[in-house]
Design an enzyme around this catalytic site. Structure first.
Site, PDB file in Angstrom:
ATOM      1  N   ALA A 150       0.855  -1.195   0.000  1.00 48.99           N
ATOM      2  CA  ALA A 150       0.000   0.000   0.000  1.00 48.99           C
ATOM      3  C   ALA A 150       0.895   1.250   0.000  1.00 48.99           C
ATOM      4  O   ALA A 150       2.111   1.155   0.121  1.00 48.99           O
ATOM      5  CB  ALA A 150      -0.902  -0.010   1.235  1.00 48.99           C
ATOM      6  N   ASN A 152       0.837   3.925   2.181  1.00 54.98           N
ATOM      7  CA  ASN A 152       1.012   4.746   3.388  1.00 54.98           C
ATOM      8  C   ASN A 152       2.377   4.564   4.048  1.00 54.98           C
ATOM      9  O   ASN A 152       2.908   5.489   4.626  1.00 54.98           O
ATOM     10  CB  ASN A 152      -0.133   4.488   4.379  1.00 54.98           C
ATOM     11  N   GLU A 249      -2.792  -8.278   4.986  1.00 58.69           N
ATOM     12  CA  GLU A 249      -2.829  -7.176   5.961  1.00 58.69           C
ATOM     13  C   GLU A 249      -3.772  -6.125   5.397  1.00 58.69           C
ATOM     14  O   GLU A 249      -3.397  -5.361   4.513  1.00 58.69           O
ATOM     15  CB  GLU A 249      -1.423  -6.576   6.129  1.00 58.69           C
ATOM     16  N   GLY A 251      -7.606  -3.571   5.821  1.00 60.97           N
ATOM     17  CA  GLY A 251      -8.054  -2.351   6.500  1.00 60.97           C
ATOM     18  C   GLY A 251      -8.740  -2.608   7.835  1.00 60.97           C
ATOM     19  O   GLY A 251      -8.842  -3.746   8.300  1.00 60.97           O
ATOM     20  N   CYS A 283      -3.520   1.883   8.876  1.00 59.17           N
ATOM     21  CA  CYS A 283      -4.549   0.839   8.858  1.00 59.17           C
ATOM     22  C   CYS A 283      -5.121   0.541  10.238  1.00 59.17           C
ATOM     23  O   CYS A 283      -6.289   0.243  10.394  1.00 59.17           O
ATOM     24  CB  CYS A 283      -3.961  -0.426   8.272  1.00 59.17           C
ATOM     25  N   GLU A 457       2.449 -10.557  10.445  1.00 58.51           N
ATOM     26  CA  GLU A 457       3.797 -10.106  10.131  1.00 58.51           C
ATOM     27  C   GLU A 457       4.527  -9.879  11.445  1.00 58.51           C
ATOM     28  O   GLU A 457       3.904  -9.663  12.486  1.00 58.51           O
ATOM     29  CB  GLU A 457       3.743  -8.813   9.306  1.00 58.51           C
TER      30      GLU A 457
HETATM   31  P1  NDP Z   1      -5.323  -0.964  -2.297  1.00 56.76           P
HETATM   32  O1  NDP Z   1      -6.058  -2.145  -1.843  1.00 56.76           O
HETATM   33  O2  NDP Z   1      -5.962  -0.035  -3.248  1.00 56.76           O
HETATM   34  O3  NDP Z   1      -3.950  -1.405  -2.980  1.00 56.76           O
HETATM   35  C1  NDP Z   1      -2.976  -2.208  -2.313  1.00 56.76           C
HETATM   36  C2  NDP Z   1      -2.013  -2.757  -3.344  1.00 56.76           C
HETATM   37  O4  NDP Z   1      -2.663  -3.765  -4.128  1.00 56.76           O
HETATM   38  C3  NDP Z   1      -1.511  -1.713  -4.346  1.00 56.76           C
HETATM   39  O5  NDP Z   1      -0.175  -1.997  -4.671  1.00 56.76           O
HETATM   40  C4  NDP Z   1      -2.441  -1.946  -5.509  1.00 56.76           C
HETATM   41  O6  NDP Z   1      -1.947  -1.470  -6.730  1.00 56.76           O
HETATM   42  C5  NDP Z   1      -2.552  -3.459  -5.502  1.00 56.76           C
HETATM   43  N1  NDP Z   1      -3.713  -3.998  -6.201  1.00 56.76           N
HETATM   44  C6  NDP Z   1      -4.885  -3.377  -6.509  1.00 56.76           C
HETATM   45  N2  NDP Z   1      -5.714  -4.243  -7.145  1.00 56.76           N
HETATM   46  C7  NDP Z   1      -5.069  -5.430  -7.236  1.00 56.76           C
HETATM   47  C8  NDP Z   1      -5.398  -6.706  -7.763  1.00 56.76           C
HETATM   48  N3  NDP Z   1      -6.566  -6.953  -8.331  1.00 56.76           N
HETATM   49  N4  NDP Z   1      -4.475  -7.697  -7.674  1.00 56.76           N
HETATM   50  C9  NDP Z   1      -3.280  -7.487  -7.080  1.00 56.76           C
HETATM   51  N5  NDP Z   1      -2.905  -6.288  -6.568  1.00 56.76           N
HETATM   52  C10 NDP Z   1      -3.791  -5.271  -6.632  1.00 56.76           C
HETATM   53  O7  NDP Z   1      -4.871  -0.216  -0.964  1.00 56.76           O
HETATM   54  P2  NDP Z   1      -4.199   1.203  -0.832  1.00 56.76           P
HETATM   55  O8  NDP Z   1      -2.893   1.211  -1.538  1.00 56.76           O
HETATM   56  O9  NDP Z   1      -5.222   2.230  -1.177  1.00 56.76           O
HETATM   57  O10 NDP Z   1      -3.874   1.244   0.723  1.00 56.76           O
HETATM   58  C11 NDP Z   1      -4.810   1.580   1.674  1.00 56.76           C
HETATM   59  C12 NDP Z   1      -5.408   0.334   2.310  1.00 56.76           C
HETATM   60  O11 NDP Z   1      -4.376  -0.490   2.830  1.00 56.76           O
HETATM   61  C13 NDP Z   1      -6.301   0.665   3.476  1.00 56.76           C
HETATM   62  O12 NDP Z   1      -7.463  -0.117   3.441  1.00 56.76           O
HETATM   63  C14 NDP Z   1      -5.464   0.270   4.668  1.00 56.76           C
HETATM   64  O13 NDP Z   1      -6.205  -0.036   5.799  1.00 56.76           O
HETATM   65  C15 NDP Z   1      -4.699  -0.897   4.150  1.00 56.76           C
HETATM   66  N6  NDP Z   1      -3.490  -1.097   4.939  1.00 56.76           N
HETATM   67  C16 NDP Z   1      -3.399  -2.192   5.765  1.00 56.76           C
HETATM   68  C17 NDP Z   1      -2.298  -2.370   6.572  1.00 56.76           C
HETATM   69  C18 NDP Z   1      -2.154  -3.575   7.441  1.00 56.76           C
HETATM   70  O14 NDP Z   1      -1.035  -3.928   7.754  1.00 56.76           O
HETATM   71  N7  NDP Z   1      -3.209  -4.233   7.846  1.00 56.76           N
HETATM   72  C19 NDP Z   1      -1.220  -1.378   6.611  1.00 56.76           C
HETATM   73  C20 NDP Z   1      -1.387  -0.302   5.676  1.00 56.76           C
HETATM   74  C21 NDP Z   1      -2.507  -0.172   4.890  1.00 56.76           C
HETATM   75  P3  NDP Z   1      -2.157   0.076  -7.147  1.00 56.76           P
HETATM   76  O15 NDP Z   1      -2.705   0.813  -5.979  1.00 56.76           O
HETATM   77  O16 NDP Z   1      -0.801   0.510  -7.518  1.00 56.76           O
HETATM   78  O17 NDP Z   1      -3.143   0.058  -8.268  1.00 56.76           O
END
Ligand code: NDP
Length: 483
Positions: A150, A152, A249, A251, A283, A457
């Protein structure tokens, strides 16, 4: 401000480029300036990265763990030496204030590399006596792992995935978010400099399609995603097709519960840290702040006072405490949630608007009188927006805190020792903090329950997720056959 990398990708120990891939502009969200341009990975590059990882992995796994650990520890030292430069890059890429990136991003990545460097040589199997025979277990790496990150915590996420994967003998192909592609490339270069053989840590840029290509490739044995629940559902489903191991990991909409016997100043500190750090793009944030009614007014008054004093501004200024959101799209999404909260009758205590006209800044925002059914109490906002809810009794707040499909984290502020532990036992969350919030040391496992994820993790728990067990039965003879 320029942060142009030598090439978009890092494959087989070297920067790699193919400008045929879709152009991705990397934007500094504090001022909208394009600081770099990278290209999405083409199918040919994805193939090269997975091939390189597959080729390199077996020799890496055959090294003594202490030798693998030595390389990772060297990489950690290089990261620490370059922490300032790496933190500036992370600030440019994400917009997070430099006072945060200096302590929470590359530094946490170095912690992960150090931790798993030391952990790897301690891993051992089990011997299982069977009379004259015996069995033993081997901890084997999965092979090639794909990491998808992600935006952040780009460097931290890359390290939290790469460090255990590499320490236990796997190779990794990592795809950062297309919003924040830069620091993973630095990590790849540093790992090579530290002595990591070519092919073991590869970086591919691109959006979801590149992630999806990794999730469905037969060469990938394990997938680790940090992202939203909808993406998690897609990646988990893709992994299921190949019965691949996963770590998800995802949201959250975590509760932070403040009882009326809590230390007021500490509880306010916890709520501020758990909602406004990284402009709320964390998150595990405790975005549903339940405050027991007798403390409610005093809590809100002190919270509003301290929140109004938060300094927003240029994230490269060491005095700045809150930067912009990571992108214009995220700012728009957060402003829509603020509007919805207002429309549903939540009481705006402070903030509630965009800050300035340049960059993706949103004022730190507090809503009071929030009820469980409001969108602001149900959906992940991922921005500096805190919802304060009232409660009366322990049983009531526990039931309401758990009434969510998410289960990433939870926090409790109270001076009552037994109640604190009762709450920790009852809260449906992967991590519970008592009189603290959002501390995630490397030694402590981190992950979610319910729709917030599977797997863990960090800590010893990461071993379960980056290795698999092979059982070996040894017959000492003679073979006893009934035929
Ligand atoms: P996204 O779910 O939009 O994207 C996460 C990653 O997955 C990006 O690299 C994205 O690519 C990629 N991705 C998107 N669609 C697919 C697919 N169909 N197949 C494989 N990969 C895909 O999340 P955000 O980047 O917007 O991050 C925010 C989210 O992450 C929040 O919900 C947050 O809570 C969560 N998060 C969870 C954490 C945890 O440890 N639990 C820590 C930090 C964040 P791209 O965006 O480049 O298109």
């Amino acid at each position: 401000m320029q942060a142009q990398p030598e090439a978009s990708h890092y494959i087989d120990g070297a920067p790699a480029e193919d400008t045929a891939g879709e152009r991705i502009e990397v934007i500094h969200p504090a001022n909208g300036e394009v600081i770099a341009v990278v290209h999405a990975a083409t199918p040919a590059l994805i193939d090269r990265a997975l091939d390189a990882a597959s080729r390199a992995q077996a020799d890496w796994a055959a090294l003594r763990p202490v030798e693998r650990g030595r390389i990772l520890a060297r990489a950690a030292a290089l990261i620490r030496e370059r922490n300032h430069e790496l933190s500036v890059l992370e600030t440019l890429d994400t917009g997070k204030p430099i006072q945060e990136t200096l302590v929470a991003d590359a530094a946490s990545g170095a912690d992960a590399l150090e931790y798993f460097a030391g952990f790897a040589p301690t891993v051992a199997g089990q011997t299982i006596p069977q009379g004259r025979d015996f069995a033993y277990t081997l901890r084997e790496p999965h092979g090639v792992c794909a990491g998808i990150g992600a935006w952040n915590y780009p460097m931290q996420i890359a390290c939290w995935k790469a460090a255990p994967a590499l320490a236990f003998g796997n190779a990794m192909v990592f795809k950062p978010s297309d919003l924040t592609p830069l620091s993973a490339l630095k990590l790849a270069g540093i790992l090579t400099e530290a002595g990591l053989p070519a092919g073991l840590f590869n970086v591919l840029q691109g959006a979801g399609t590149v992630g999806a290509a990794l999730a469905t490739d037969a060469r990938v044995a394990k997938l680790s995603l940090t992202g939203s629940v909808p993406t998690g559902q897609k990646v988990y489903a893709a992994a299921a097709q190949g019965i691949r191991a996963v770590t998800m990991e995802l949201g959250g909409k975590s509760p932070l519960i403040v009882f009326d016997d809590a230390d007021l100043e500490d509880a306010v500190s916890g709520a501020i840290l758990g909602n406004f750090y990284s402009a709320g793009q964390v998150c595990s944030n405790g975005t549903r702040v339940f405050v027991q009614r007798p403390l409610r007014d005093a809590f809100l008054a002190r919270l509003a006072e301290r929140t109004r004093a938060i300094r927003l501004g240029d994230p490269l200024d060491p005095e700045t405490q809150m930067g912009p959101l990571a992108s214009a799209a995220q700012m728009e999404k957060v402003l829509r949630h603020i509007e919805a909260a207002r429309a549903e009758g939540a009481r705006l205590v402070t903030g509630g608007a965009r800050h300035g006209t340049t960059g993706c800044f949103v004022e730190p925002t507090i809503f009071a009188d929030v009820t469980d059914d409001m969108e602001i109490a149900r959906e992940e906002v991922f921005g500096p927006v805190m919802a304060v809810l009232d409660f009366d009794s322990e049983d009531e707040v526990l039931a309401r805190a758990n009434a969510t499909p998410y289960g990433l984290s939870a926090g409790v502020f109270t001076r009552d020792l037994t109640r604190a532990h009762r709450m920790a036992a009852g809260l449906q969350a992967g991590t519970c903090w008592i009189n603290a919030y959002n501390l995630t040391p490397l030694e402590m496992p981190f992950g979610g329950v319910k729709m917030s994820g599977v797997g863990r993790e960090n800590g010893h728990a990461a071993l379960e997720h980056y290795t698999r067990i092979k059982s070996v039965y040894v017959g000492m003879g003679p073979v006893d056959a009934p035929y």
